[in-house]
Design a protein around this motif. Structure first.
Motif, PDB file in Angstrom:
ATOM      1  N   GLY A  42      -3.536 -10.765  10.612  1.00  0.00           N
ATOM      2  CA  GLY A  42      -4.967 -11.009  10.793  1.00  0.00           C
ATOM      3  C   GLY A  42      -5.625 -11.770   9.670  1.00  0.00           C
ATOM      4  N   GLY A  43      -4.832 -12.398   8.803  1.00  0.00           N
ATOM      5  CA  GLY A  43      -5.434 -13.229   7.769  1.00  0.00           C
ATOM      6  C   GLY A  43      -5.817 -12.512   6.491  1.00  0.00           C
ATOM      7  N   ASP A  44      -5.427 -11.254   6.321  1.00  0.00           N
ATOM      8  CA  ASP A  44      -5.735 -10.511   5.105  1.00  0.00           C
ATOM      9  C   ASP A  44      -4.571 -10.557   4.132  1.00  0.00           C
ATOM     10  OD1 ASP A  44      -8.152  -9.815   6.225  1.00  0.00           O
ATOM     11  OD2 ASP A  44      -7.592  -7.730   6.622  1.00  0.00           O
ATOM     12  N   THR A  45      -4.859 -10.245   2.872  1.00  0.00           N
ATOM     13  CA  THR A  45      -3.837 -10.102   1.843  1.00  0.00           C
ATOM     14  C   THR A  45      -4.040  -8.763   1.162  1.00  0.00           C
ATOM     15  OG1 THR A  45      -3.703 -12.478   1.443  1.00  0.00           O
ATOM     16  CG2 THR A  45      -2.927 -11.048  -0.323  1.00  0.00           C
ATOM     17  N   LEU A  46      -2.953  -8.060   0.900  1.00  0.00           N
ATOM     18  CA  LEU A  46      -3.002  -6.782   0.202  1.00  0.00           C
ATOM     19  C   LEU A  46      -2.499  -6.980  -1.218  1.00  0.00           C
ATOM     20  CD1 LEU A  46      -3.506  -3.709   0.480  1.00  0.00           C
ATOM     21  CD2 LEU A  46      -1.064  -3.513   1.002  1.00  0.00           C
ATOM     22  N   LEU A  47      -3.319  -6.601  -2.186  1.00  0.00           N
ATOM     23  CA  LEU A  47      -2.946  -6.582  -3.596  1.00  0.00           C
ATOM     24  C   LEU A  47      -2.722  -5.124  -3.955  1.00  0.00           C
ATOM     25  CD1 LEU A  47      -5.871  -8.837  -4.849  1.00  0.00           C
ATOM     26  CD2 LEU A  47      -3.546  -9.583  -4.372  1.00  0.00           C
ATOM     27  N   SER A  48      -1.560  -4.775  -4.489  1.00  0.00           N
ATOM     28  CA  SER A  48      -1.305  -3.365  -4.777  1.00  0.00           C
ATOM     29  C   SER A  48      -0.528  -3.212  -6.065  1.00  0.00           C
ATOM     30  CB  SER A  48      -0.546  -2.710  -3.620  1.00  0.00           C
ATOM     31  OG  SER A  48       0.669  -3.382  -3.384  1.00  0.00           O
ATOM     32  N   GLY A  49      -0.794  -2.090  -6.735  1.00  0.00           N
ATOM     33  CA  GLY A  49      -0.076  -1.788  -7.957  1.00  0.00           C
ATOM     34  C   GLY A  49      -0.905  -0.952  -8.904  1.00  0.00           C
ATOM     35  N   PRO A  50      -0.328  -0.634 -10.053  1.00  0.00           N
ATOM     36  CA  PRO A  50      -1.032   0.200 -11.029  1.00  0.00           C
ATOM     37  C   PRO A  50      -2.146  -0.568 -11.738  1.00  0.00           C
ATOM     38  CG  PRO A  50       1.115  -0.457 -11.869  1.00  0.00           C
ATOM     39  CD  PRO A  50       1.034  -0.966 -10.462  1.00  0.00           C
ATOM     40  N   VAL A  51      -3.236   0.148 -11.976  1.00  0.00           N
ATOM     41  CA  VAL A  51      -4.392  -0.392 -12.705  1.00  0.00           C
ATOM     42  C   VAL A  51      -4.686   0.602 -13.823  1.00  0.00           C
ATOM     43  CG1 VAL A  51      -6.809  -1.104 -12.537  1.00  0.00           C
ATOM     44  CG2 VAL A  51      -5.258  -1.487 -10.604  1.00  0.00           C
ATOM     45  N   VAL A  52      -4.692   0.136 -15.063  1.00  0.00           N
ATOM     46  CA  VAL A  52      -4.734   1.048 -16.209  1.00  0.00           C
ATOM     47  C   VAL A  52      -6.030   1.833 -16.344  1.00  0.00           C
ATOM     48  CG1 VAL A  52      -2.987  -0.172 -17.546  1.00  0.00           C
ATOM     49  CG2 VAL A  52      -5.380  -0.795 -17.816  1.00  0.00           C
ATOM     50  N   ASP A  53      -7.164   1.241 -15.981  1.00  0.00           N
ATOM     51  CA  ASP A  53      -8.430   1.959 -16.096  1.00  0.00           C
ATOM     52  C   ASP A  53      -9.512   1.262 -15.265  1.00  0.00           C
ATOM     53  OD1 ASP A  53      -9.190  -0.296 -17.609  1.00  0.00           O
ATOM     54  OD2 ASP A  53      -8.927   0.737 -19.519  1.00  0.00           O
ATOM     55  N   GLN A  54     -10.707   1.824 -15.275  1.00  0.00           N
ATOM     56  CA  GLN A  54     -11.796   1.279 -14.482  1.00  0.00           C
ATOM     57  C   GLN A  54     -12.207  -0.116 -14.947  1.00  0.00           C
ATOM     58  OE1 GLN A  54     -13.663   2.784 -11.687  1.00  0.00           O
ATOM     59  NE2 GLN A  54     -11.602   3.619 -11.693  1.00  0.00           N
ATOM     60  N   ALA A  55     -12.119  -0.382 -16.231  1.00  0.00           N
ATOM     61  CA  ALA A  55     -12.453  -1.723 -16.726  1.00  0.00           C
ATOM     62  C   ALA A  55     -11.503  -2.761 -16.135  1.00  0.00           C
ATOM     63  CB  ALA A  55     -12.411  -1.748 -18.251  1.00  0.00           C
TER      64      ALA A  55
END
Length: 105
Positions: A42-55
């Motif tokens: 449907g034309g979307d892209t998923l970005l996934s993975g660890p993110v160290v903090d809210q910043a």
């Protein structure tokens, strides 16, 4: 958010799934700080993975904005699902536990 409200270890990065409208190639992985880029139906892209903090999460959101990609959703993945994904080599399950709000466009 209350620290007692999370199921992840305090020193561990939290795994997020960020869905955007539009296709991004895997060449954008470095720019998105090593997140896995998965083209979706449907034309979307998923970005996934660890993110160290809210910043860091806000920094990723700025990058999505700077590319002019409509944001579809941002989901925090619970630790139990993250462990299952490691075992299943990143396979998606429809009955997964997610924490986060959908952003409607």
């Amino acid at each position: 958010m209350n620290k007692n409200d999370t199921k992840t270890e305090p020193d561990q990065p939290v795994v997020y799934e960020i869905r955007v409208r539009g296709h991004l190639g895997r060449e954008w992985t470095d720019w998105f700080e090593g997140l896995t880029i998965t083209p979706g139906d449907g034309g979307d892209t998923l970005l996934s993975g660890p993110v160290v903090d809210q910043a860091a999460l806000h920094g990723l959101m700025r990058k999505v904005r700077d590319l002019g990609l409509p944001l579809v959703s941002v989901n925090r993945i619970e630790a139990a699902r993250t462990n299952a994904l490691d075992v299943e080599q990143g396979a998606e399950t429809s009955h997964s536990k997610r924490r986060g709000d959908e952003v409607d466009q």
